[in-house]
Design a protein around this motif. Sequence first.
Motif, short mmCIF file in Angstrom:
data_model
loop_
_atom_site.label_atom_id
_atom_site.label_comp_id
_atom_site.label_asym_id
_atom_site.label_seq_id
_atom_site.Cartn_x
_atom_site.Cartn_y
_atom_site.Cartn_z
N PHE A 7 0.83 -1.20 0.00
CA PHE A 7 0.00 0.00 0.00
C PHE A 7 0.87 1.25 0.00
CE2 PHE A 7 -2.20 3.39 2.34
CZ PHE A 7 -3.34 3.53 1.57
N GLY A 8 1.94 1.23 0.80
CA GLY A 8 2.84 2.38 0.87
C GLY A 8 3.52 2.65 -0.47
N LEU A 9 3.93 1.59 -1.15
CA LEU A 9 4.58 1.74 -2.45
C LEU A 9 3.60 2.28 -3.49
CD1 LEU A 9 6.70 -1.54 -2.57
CD2 LEU A 9 7.56 0.81 -2.33
N ARG A 10 2.35 1.83 -3.41
CA ARG A 10 1.34 2.32 -4.34
C ARG A 10 1.07 3.81 -4.12
NH1 ARG A 10 -3.03 -2.66 -3.76
NH2 ARG A 10 -1.99 -4.11 -5.19
N GLU A 11 0.98 4.20 -2.86
CA GLU A 11 0.76 5.62 -2.57
C GLU A 11 1.93 6.46 -3.02
OE1 GLU A 11 -2.03 7.19 -1.37
OE2 GLU A 11 -2.79 5.20 -1.90
N LYS A 14 1.68 6.87 -6.73
CA LYS A 14 0.63 7.83 -7.07
C LYS A 14 1.12 9.26 -6.89
CE LYS A 14 -3.40 4.95 -5.99
NZ LYS A 14 -4.58 4.78 -5.08
N ARG A 15 1.82 9.51 -5.79
CA ARG A 15 2.34 10.85 -5.54
C ARG A 15 3.36 11.24 -6.60
NH1 ARG A 15 2.18 9.17 -0.04
NH2 ARG A 15 4.41 8.71 -0.05
N GLU A 16 4.21 10.28 -6.97
CA GLU A 16 5.23 10.56 -7.99
C GLU A 16 4.57 10.85 -9.34
OE1 GLU A 16 7.61 7.06 -7.82
OE2 GLU A 16 8.93 7.84 -6.24
N THR A 17 3.54 10.07 -9.67
CA THR A 17 2.83 10.29 -10.94
C THR A 17 2.16 11.65 -10.95
OG1 THR A 17 2.42 7.92 -11.21
CG2 THR A 17 1.00 9.42 -12.45
N SER A 22 2.04 17.30 -12.83
CA SER A 22 2.06 18.72 -12.48
C SER A 22 3.29 19.42 -13.03
CB SER A 22 2.02 18.87 -10.95
OG SER A 22 2.14 20.23 -10.58
N ASN A 23 4.44 18.78 -12.91
CA ASN A 23 5.69 19.38 -13.41
C ASN A 23 5.64 19.59 -14.92
OD1 ASN A 23 6.71 19.33 -10.82
ND2 ASN A 23 7.97 17.52 -11.13
N THR A 54 -6.80 13.68 -15.93
CA THR A 54 -8.06 14.21 -15.40
C THR A 54 -8.49 13.52 -14.10
OG1 THR A 54 -9.29 12.71 -16.87
CG2 THR A 54 -8.87 14.94 -17.67
N ASN A 55 -8.01 12.29 -13.88
CA ASN A 55 -8.29 11.64 -12.60
C ASN A 55 -7.58 12.35 -11.45
OD1 ASN A 55 -9.99 9.66 -13.58
ND2 ASN A 55 -8.38 8.12 -13.82
N TYR A 56 -6.36 12.76 -11.69
CA TYR A 56 -5.60 13.48 -10.67
C TYR A 56 -6.00 14.95 -10.58
CZ TYR A 56 -2.28 9.65 -9.83
OH TYR A 56 -1.70 8.45 -9.46
N PHE A 57 -6.33 15.53 -11.72
CA PHE A 57 -6.64 16.96 -11.79
C PHE A 57 -7.93 17.16 -12.58
CE2 PHE A 57 -2.04 16.49 -11.48
CZ PHE A 57 -1.72 17.35 -10.44
#
Length: 210
Positions: A7-11, A14-17, A22-23, A54-57
Amino acid sequence: MSDVKIFGLRELKKRETRQEISNQATRLFIERGFEDTTIAEIAEAARVAKKTVTNYFPRKEDLAFDHHEDFVAALARIVAGRSPGESAHAALKRAYLEAAGRQDPMLGFTHDGFGQMIAQSPTLVARLRELLEQQEEALARTLAAETGDQGTRPRMAAAHLAAPYRVLLHRIMELTLEGVDDARIAETVSESAREAFDLMEPSLGGYAVR
């Protein structure tokens, strides 16, 4: 591998993606302009599907203001976290001067053409105005909760207490576009903030003291 670690690796992934999207969006917005950059181009640059973007933003504007939740909650958090004996006025004045000293992006300090990108986009200017209104509303709700007053005073106080942040954000952007260096901008807006908060001291200095 444990479920917790998975779960931690998935999160983390997701944050990295999200950050990569965004970058890439910010880079393209600065290079081409917000209005002329498409979601499809951002997806291609970030090497993800358009639907992933669009899922993230959900809103295109959120790609430019990717920390908008923190921005909206900023003033309310300052007041909620004020020290014993400290008023909302004193907490917001102190926090502004500290943030100006470190040239905090939340105040409007930008780099590498980001400020110009916003100024040149009617959509982003409108979104920024909307976020500032939400920031003031969040502050009003916190003041109402802190004082137990459900009348108009918390909203009136929030409008006044948020004003230096709102007005000086635009001033920082103006000075940035004029080519003034950040150190000078910080000095200028710190002086203006002191004047603004001192002007409010007689009426709001004793309001919402913890």
